[in-house]
Design an enzyme around this catalytic site. Structure first.
Site, PDB file in Angstrom:
ATOM      1  N   ASP A 137     -15.031 -11.895 -12.319  1.00 36.72           N
ATOM      2  CA  ASP A 137     -13.533 -12.550 -11.666  1.00 36.72           C
ATOM      3  C   ASP A 137     -12.560 -11.474 -12.933  1.00 36.72           C
ATOM      4  OD1 ASP A 137     -11.526 -14.438 -13.683  1.00 36.72           O
ATOM      5  OD2 ASP A 137     -12.435 -14.986 -11.100  1.00 36.72           O
ATOM      6  N   GLY A 138     -11.403 -11.651 -10.909  1.00 34.97           N
ATOM      7  CA  GLY A 138     -10.356 -10.281 -11.283  1.00 34.97           C
ATOM      8  C   GLY A 138      -9.759 -11.130 -13.083  1.00 34.97           C
ATOM      9  N   ASP A 178      -3.760  -8.215  -7.849  1.00 33.81           N
ATOM     10  CA  ASP A 178      -3.693  -8.631  -5.219  1.00 33.81           C
ATOM     11  C   ASP A 178      -4.793 -10.306  -5.551  1.00 33.81           C
ATOM     12  OD1 ASP A 178      -3.182  -9.145  -3.531  1.00 33.81           O
ATOM     13  OD2 ASP A 178      -3.848  -7.594  -2.973  1.00 33.81           O
ATOM     14  N   SER A 184      -6.966  -1.988  -0.691  1.00 37.77           N
ATOM     15  CA  SER A 184      -6.344  -1.059  -1.987  1.00 37.77           C
ATOM     16  C   SER A 184      -7.234  -0.724  -2.033  1.00 37.77           C
ATOM     17  CB  SER A 184      -5.880  -2.095  -2.363  1.00 37.77           C
ATOM     18  OG  SER A 184      -6.633  -3.411  -3.094  1.00 37.77           O
ATOM     19  N   HIS A 204       0.629  -0.845  -0.345  1.00 38.09           N
ATOM     20  CA  HIS A 204       0.099   0.266   0.212  1.00 38.09           C
ATOM     21  C   HIS A 204       0.710   0.991   0.096  1.00 38.09           C
ATOM     22  CE1 HIS A 204      -3.928  -2.578   1.695  1.00 38.09           C
ATOM     23  NE2 HIS A 204      -3.674  -2.604   0.900  1.00 38.09           N
ATOM     24  N   HIS A 232      -8.887  -7.316  -8.380  1.00 42.35           N
ATOM     25  CA  HIS A 232      -8.794  -8.776  -6.635  1.00 42.35           C
ATOM     26  C   HIS A 232      -9.366  -7.167  -5.738  1.00 42.35           C
ATOM     27  CE1 HIS A 232      -7.084 -11.380  -9.515  1.00 42.35           C
ATOM     28  NE2 HIS A 232      -7.954 -12.235  -9.174  1.00 42.35           N
ATOM     29  N   GLU A 240     -14.840  -7.757  -7.841  1.00 46.36           N
ATOM     30  CA  GLU A 240     -14.183  -8.767  -6.321  1.00 46.36           C
ATOM     31  C   GLU A 240     -15.909 -10.040  -6.349  1.00 46.36           C
ATOM     32  OE1 GLU A 240     -14.355 -11.011  -3.947  1.00 46.36           O
ATOM     33  OE2 GLU A 240     -12.683  -9.932  -4.149  1.00 46.36           O
TER      34      GLU A 240
END
Length: 287
Positions: A146-147, A167, A103, A18, A41, A121
């Site tokens: 889905d990412g 991530d 994040s 971060h 994500h 997400e």
């Protein structure tokens, strides 16, 4: 590897990731043109440090709790303070550390009126919490996608400037390969964008292969892109132990980032170290 955000919120890996995220977004702010953040994500957005999941390991106690109590030099403090101020904004003034922002909320704190956030997400509980955290926010969109599907769907963004944060939880055995493939596809469509790829540094073979593939893809652009690799260890990593080493690959990093990180990371080694000082590795990959 199982790296669900809620169990590890505010740990040393979050602190490193971060701080880098904040430094990149502050750099993007330096130009008036709008930018977009795509978080593939995203997680729940905000984490209760008194909750069962965070308390189970108590990893935030050796992460963000230590950093908030640490003293930094005049050169490092201005670089770390923006991140710390965001964390403090989610907690009672002068009170006990009770919550840690993920994040998407850290990114949201750094958006100007012209900037946007797309947060992906698929886990229902986390997505519901993130929607609640960003309720009625016209600059942030939570997507039930889905990412790995989000990358081809949202890259490149219409703003043409911005950052993609990749991530994943690394629950699947092929997750490193999926990260490399997902990045390669996105980079082919948006070679001028910035990318921040997080990984757990448990397997040297897996992490080196990921770094090699990302660097190779980046170098193949015309003109060639740049790639910065960062790894931070709080203790020697063992194959069967808990995570003690974290890694980041930053593609098309701000030109100021490497110098800033050398200043910052040197002063994080002592407070984040477990059983002794931590250590970091920072290098440029490719041409």
């Amino acid at each position: 590897m199982n790296y669900r955000h809620a169990f590890h919120a505010g740990n040393f890996a979050d602190v490193i990731k971060h701080i880098v995220l904040v430094r990149i977004l502050l750099y993007l702010q330096e130009k008036d043109a709008a930018f977009r953040v795509i978080d593939t994500h995203a997680g729940a957005g905000i984490y209760d440090l008194a909750g069962e999941e965070a308390q189970r390991g108590g990893e935030w106690l050796t992460g963000i709790a230590r950093i908030l109590q640490a003293r930094f030099s005049e050169s490092a403090l201005p670089l770390i303070t923006p991140y710390l101020d965001i964390v403090r904004s989610f907690n009672p003034m002068g009170g006990q550390l009770a919550a840690y922002p993920g994040s998407p909320l850290i990114a949201r704190a750094l958006l100007r009126p012209q900037d946007r956030l797309t947060a992906c997400e698929v886990e229902p509980g986390a997505r519901k919490a993130l929607i609640e955290a960003l309720r009625r926010d016209t600059q942030a969109r939570v997507v039930d996608l889905d990412g790995w599907m989000a990358l081809p769907a949202f890259v490149p963004p219409k703003e043409r400037r911005g950052l993609v944060l990749i991530d994943p939880p690394y629950e699947q055995k092929d997750e490193f390969e999926r990260v490399a493939e997902g990045f390669t596809g996105a980079f082919a469509k948006w070679p001028t964008g910035s990318y921040l790829l997080w990984y757990p540094a448990k397997s040297r073979r897996a992490t080196d292969e990921l770094a090699r593939r990302v660097a190779q893809t980046t170098a193949g652009a015309r003109p060639p892109g740049k790639c910065l690799r960062l790894e931070f260890s709080v203790a020697p990593q063992t194959s069967d132990g808990s995570l003690t080493s974290t890694g980041l690959l930053v593609v098309n990093p701000p030109w100021t980032l490497a110098g800033e990180l050398k200043t910052i990371l040197t002063e994080l080694e002592k407070p984040l170290g477990q059983g002794g000082a931590g250590r970091f590795r920072l290098e440029s990959l490719g041409p």
